[in-house]
Design a protein around this motif. Sequence first.
Motif, PDB file in Angstrom:
ATOM      1  N   ALA A 127      -9.144   7.592  -4.579  1.00 57.13           N
ATOM      2  CA  ALA A 127     -10.073   7.495  -6.028  1.00 57.13           C
ATOM      3  C   ALA A 127      -9.121   7.163  -6.879  1.00 57.13           C
ATOM      4  CB  ALA A 127     -10.953   8.636  -6.103  1.00 57.13           C
ATOM      5  N   LEU A 128      -8.014   7.775  -7.012  1.00 60.83           N
ATOM      6  CA  LEU A 128      -7.153   7.439  -8.187  1.00 60.83           C
ATOM      7  C   LEU A 128      -6.178   6.057  -7.998  1.00 60.83           C
ATOM      8  CD1 LEU A 128      -5.108  11.234  -8.044  1.00 60.83           C
ATOM      9  CD2 LEU A 128      -6.813   9.976 -10.018  1.00 60.83           C
ATOM     10  N   LEU A 129      -6.073   5.612  -7.061  1.00 64.00           N
ATOM     11  CA  LEU A 129      -5.589   4.247  -6.782  1.00 64.00           C
ATOM     12  C   LEU A 129      -6.768   3.212  -7.314  1.00 64.00           C
ATOM     13  CD1 LEU A 129      -3.813   4.612  -3.369  1.00 64.00           C
ATOM     14  CD2 LEU A 129      -2.760   4.053  -5.569  1.00 64.00           C
ATOM     15  N   ARG A 130      -7.890   3.557  -6.763  1.00 61.87           N
ATOM     16  CA  ARG A 130      -9.051   2.398  -7.486  1.00 61.87           C
ATOM     17  C   ARG A 130      -9.168   2.613  -8.815  1.00 61.87           C
ATOM     18  NH1 ARG A 130     -11.915  -0.140  -3.488  1.00 61.87           N
ATOM     19  NH2 ARG A 130     -13.582  -0.142  -4.826  1.00 61.87           N
ATOM     20  N   GLU A 131      -8.949   3.860  -9.388  1.00 62.30           N
ATOM     21  CA  GLU A 131      -9.110   3.727 -11.128  1.00 62.30           C
ATOM     22  C   GLU A 131      -7.850   2.918 -11.455  1.00 62.30           C
ATOM     23  OE1 GLU A 131      -9.042   7.900 -12.229  1.00 62.30           O
ATOM     24  OE2 GLU A 131     -10.661   8.158 -11.171  1.00 62.30           O
ATOM     25  N   ARG A 132      -6.776   3.004 -10.993  1.00 63.84           N
ATOM     26  CA  ARG A 132      -5.627   2.276 -11.195  1.00 63.84           C
ATOM     27  C   ARG A 132      -5.928   0.858 -11.245  1.00 63.84           C
ATOM     28  NH1 ARG A 132       0.170   5.085 -10.077  1.00 63.84           N
ATOM     29  NH2 ARG A 132      -0.049   6.608 -11.511  1.00 63.84           N
ATOM     30  N   GLY A 133      -6.872   0.213 -10.509  1.00 60.87           N
ATOM     31  CA  GLY A 133      -7.107  -1.090 -10.174  1.00 60.87           C
ATOM     32  C   GLY A 133      -6.782  -1.632  -8.851  1.00 60.87           C
ATOM     33  N   ASP A 134      -6.135  -0.557  -8.087  1.00 62.88           N
ATOM     34  CA  ASP A 134      -5.482  -1.087  -6.764  1.00 62.88           C
ATOM     35  C   ASP A 134      -6.637  -1.084  -5.787  1.00 62.88           C
ATOM     36  OD1 ASP A 134      -4.049  -1.330  -4.421  1.00 62.88           O
ATOM     37  OD2 ASP A 134      -2.484  -0.246  -5.335  1.00 62.88           O
ATOM     38  N   THR A 135      -6.927  -2.274  -5.179  1.00 63.57           N
ATOM     39  CA  THR A 135      -8.068  -2.423  -4.119  1.00 63.57           C
ATOM     40  C   THR A 135      -7.856  -2.289  -2.925  1.00 63.57           C
ATOM     41  OG1 THR A 135      -7.615  -4.713  -4.081  1.00 63.57           O
ATOM     42  CG2 THR A 135      -9.591  -4.098  -5.617  1.00 63.57           C
ATOM     43  N   LEU A 162      -9.558   3.260   2.101  1.00 59.46           N
ATOM     44  CA  LEU A 162      -9.463   4.591   2.542  1.00 59.46           C
ATOM     45  C   LEU A 162      -8.675   4.624   3.718  1.00 59.46           C
ATOM     46  CD1 LEU A 162      -9.736   7.530   1.868  1.00 59.46           C
ATOM     47  CD2 LEU A 162     -11.861   7.438   2.813  1.00 59.46           C
ATOM     48  N   ALA A 163      -9.100   3.589   4.787  1.00 60.98           N
ATOM     49  CA  ALA A 163      -8.493   3.711   6.042  1.00 60.98           C
ATOM     50  C   ALA A 163      -6.818   3.228   5.720  1.00 60.98           C
ATOM     51  CB  ALA A 163      -9.101   3.188   6.998  1.00 60.98           C
ATOM     52  N   THR A 164      -6.674   2.424   4.989  1.00 60.99           N
ATOM     53  CA  THR A 164      -5.250   1.890   4.515  1.00 60.99           C
ATOM     54  C   THR A 164      -4.295   3.180   3.910  1.00 60.99           C
ATOM     55  OG1 THR A 164      -5.894  -0.264   4.498  1.00 60.99           O
ATOM     56  CG2 THR A 164      -4.003   0.173   3.406  1.00 60.99           C
ATOM     57  N   VAL A 165      -5.239   3.975   3.219  1.00 65.03           N
ATOM     58  CA  VAL A 165      -4.521   4.818   2.297  1.00 65.03           C
ATOM     59  C   VAL A 165      -4.204   5.858   3.446  1.00 65.03           C
ATOM     60  CG1 VAL A 165      -4.824   6.774   0.896  1.00 65.03           C
ATOM     61  CG2 VAL A 165      -5.493   4.685   0.182  1.00 65.03           C
ATOM     62  N   TYR A 166      -5.121   6.368   4.417  1.00 71.35           N
ATOM     63  CA  TYR A 166      -4.670   7.224   5.646  1.00 71.35           C
ATOM     64  C   TYR A 166      -3.286   6.714   6.491  1.00 71.35           C
ATOM     65  CZ  TYR A 166      -8.528  10.529   5.217  1.00 71.35           C
ATOM     66  OH  TYR A 166      -9.381  11.470   4.730  1.00 71.35           O
ATOM     67  N   ARG A 167      -3.584   5.317   6.534  1.00 69.16           N
ATOM     68  CA  ARG A 167      -2.442   4.915   7.310  1.00 69.16           C
ATOM     69  C   ARG A 167      -1.068   4.759   6.504  1.00 69.16           C
ATOM     70  NH1 ARG A 167      -6.364   1.319   8.995  1.00 69.16           N
ATOM     71  NH2 ARG A 167      -5.865  -0.347   7.456  1.00 69.16           N
ATOM     72  N   ALA A 168      -1.195   4.759   5.231  1.00 68.02           N
ATOM     73  CA  ALA A 168       0.023   4.723   4.419  1.00 68.02           C
ATOM     74  C   ALA A 168       0.578   6.091   4.349  1.00 68.02           C
ATOM     75  CB  ALA A 168      -0.407   4.252   3.101  1.00 68.02           C
ATOM     76  N   GLN A 221       0.746  -1.163   0.068  1.00 68.65           N
ATOM     77  CA  GLN A 221      -0.013   0.205  -0.058  1.00 68.65           C
ATOM     78  C   GLN A 221       0.946   1.185   0.034  1.00 68.65           C
ATOM     79  OE1 GLN A 221      -0.293  -2.490   2.124  1.00 68.65           O
ATOM     80  NE2 GLN A 221      -2.579  -3.216   1.928  1.00 68.65           N
ATOM     81  N   ARG A 222       1.885   1.244   0.997  1.00 69.32           N
ATOM     82  CA  ARG A 222       2.874   2.520   0.911  1.00 69.32           C
ATOM     83  C   ARG A 222       3.372   2.675  -0.305  1.00 69.32           C
ATOM     84  NH1 ARG A 222       3.725   0.749   6.102  1.00 69.32           N
ATOM     85  NH2 ARG A 222       5.604  -0.252   5.665  1.00 69.32           N
ATOM     86  N   SER A 223       3.822   1.534  -1.036  1.00 71.06           N
ATOM     87  CA  SER A 223       4.681   1.461  -2.529  1.00 71.06           C
ATOM     88  C   SER A 223       3.577   2.120  -3.524  1.00 71.06           C
ATOM     89  CB  SER A 223       4.966   0.200  -2.688  1.00 71.06           C
ATOM     90  OG  SER A 223       6.106  -0.264  -1.951  1.00 71.06           O
ATOM     91  N   ALA A 224       2.570   1.586  -3.513  1.00 69.07           N
ATOM     92  CA  ALA A 224       1.396   2.164  -4.285  1.00 69.07           C
ATOM     93  C   ALA A 224       1.413   3.575  -4.232  1.00 69.07           C
ATOM     94  CB  ALA A 224       0.150   1.183  -4.290  1.00 69.07           C
ATOM     95  N   VAL A 225       0.884   4.153  -3.051  1.00 69.22           N
ATOM     96  CA  VAL A 225       0.624   5.622  -2.773  1.00 69.22           C
ATOM     97  C   VAL A 225       2.127   6.426  -3.408  1.00 69.22           C
ATOM     98  CG1 VAL A 225       0.381   7.204  -1.094  1.00 69.22           C
ATOM     99  CG2 VAL A 225      -0.904   5.258  -0.834  1.00 69.22           C
ATOM    100  N   LEU A 226       3.268   5.895  -2.977  1.00 69.95           N
ATOM    101  CA  LEU A 226       4.398   6.446  -3.481  1.00 69.95           C
ATOM    102  C   LEU A 226       4.471   6.644  -4.801  1.00 69.95           C
ATOM    103  CD1 LEU A 226       7.396   5.710  -0.905  1.00 69.95           C
ATOM    104  CD2 LEU A 226       6.544   7.925  -1.634  1.00 69.95           C
ATOM    105  N   ALA A 227       3.987   5.696  -5.405  1.00 67.38           N
ATOM    106  CA  ALA A 227       4.242   5.329  -7.125  1.00 67.38           C
ATOM    107  C   ALA A 227       3.174   6.416  -7.745  1.00 67.38           C
ATOM    108  CB  ALA A 227       3.953   4.073  -7.423  1.00 67.38           C
ATOM    109  N   LEU A 228       2.059   6.304  -7.108  1.00 65.44           N
ATOM    110  CA  LEU A 228       1.146   7.195  -7.569  1.00 65.44           C
ATOM    111  C   LEU A 228       1.400   8.749  -7.135  1.00 65.44           C
ATOM    112  CD1 LEU A 228      -1.860   7.916  -8.591  1.00 65.44           C
ATOM    113  CD2 LEU A 228      -2.677   7.633  -6.338  1.00 65.44           C
TER     114      LEU A 228
END
Length: 137
Positions: A39-47, A50-56, A17-24
């Motif tokens: 929303a952008l992560l979900r558009e990219r197909g990353d499931t 939201l709580a995980t995004v906040y933690r990352a 998840q942290r790697s996906a956020v950094l890459a985005l």
Amino acid sequence: MSTTDPVQGTTRRPSRQRSAVLALLADLDGFRSAQELHALLRERGDTVGLATVYRALQALVDDGHLDVLRSAEGEASYRRCSPVHHHHLVCRGCGTTAEVADPPVERWAARVAAEHGFVDVQHQVEVFGTCASCRTG
């Protein structure tokens, strides 16, 4: 790349998840809210939730990989940052952000801290205004 969690003093292993956020964020300019990033992560197909995004995001801020700005309403926005100490000049209209270094601000912060007997001081300066594009547009 493992990092040390500053609160718990433990080594934090990298996560998908942290790697996906950094890459985005590497593909984006400017600051984005957690909801926008989710929303952008979900558009990219990353499931990712939201709580995980906040933690990352919080882990990446704690580890010094991201800058965070708070709006007048208190909403946090994030972006990748340079590893050296800096401040931000932010457009109220479009959100364009410039990193700025200002030695007089650093000297002022050190002087004021010393005058009041403070040590181990950190500071954050954000300057908000209107950029040239928004001013003329």
